[in-house]
Write a protein that holds these residues in place. Structure first.
Motif: not given
Length: 86
Positions: A41-53
């Motif tokens: 789930d690393f890439w899913n969490l990374l995208v979820t954290m960075t896309v709003p910023f």
């Protein structure tokens, strides 16, 4: 001046901590930690954290770029004030 004596101790403690961290990259504990951090789930969490910023930053840059220049703001303010008086 009092704190200057602690700088060598901090440097030694920091070097010992980094040495301990890099001491066994292939030990079983390191493998378990690496698997839990960089799991499926690393890439899913990374995208979820960075896309709003990225979206907020892009929108802010766009609005800043498209915004009114200072020349246009002053006449608009004058028009509003003159319209309010009459």
């Amino acid at each position: 001046m009092r704190h200057s004596r602690f700088h060598p101790f901090v440097a030694v403690a920091g070097s010992l901590a980094t040495t301990a961290v890099f001491a066994c990259p292939s030990c079983p504990t390191a493998q378990v930690v690496r698997a839990s951090v960089v799991g499926e789930d690393f890439w899913n969490l990374l995208v979820t954290m960075t896309v709003p910023f990225l979206l907020i930053g892009s929108l802010s840059a766009l609005l800043y770029r498209v915004g009114l220049s200072p020349r246009d703001v002053v006449p608009a303010r004058d028009r509003n004030e003159s319209g309010a008086e009459t």
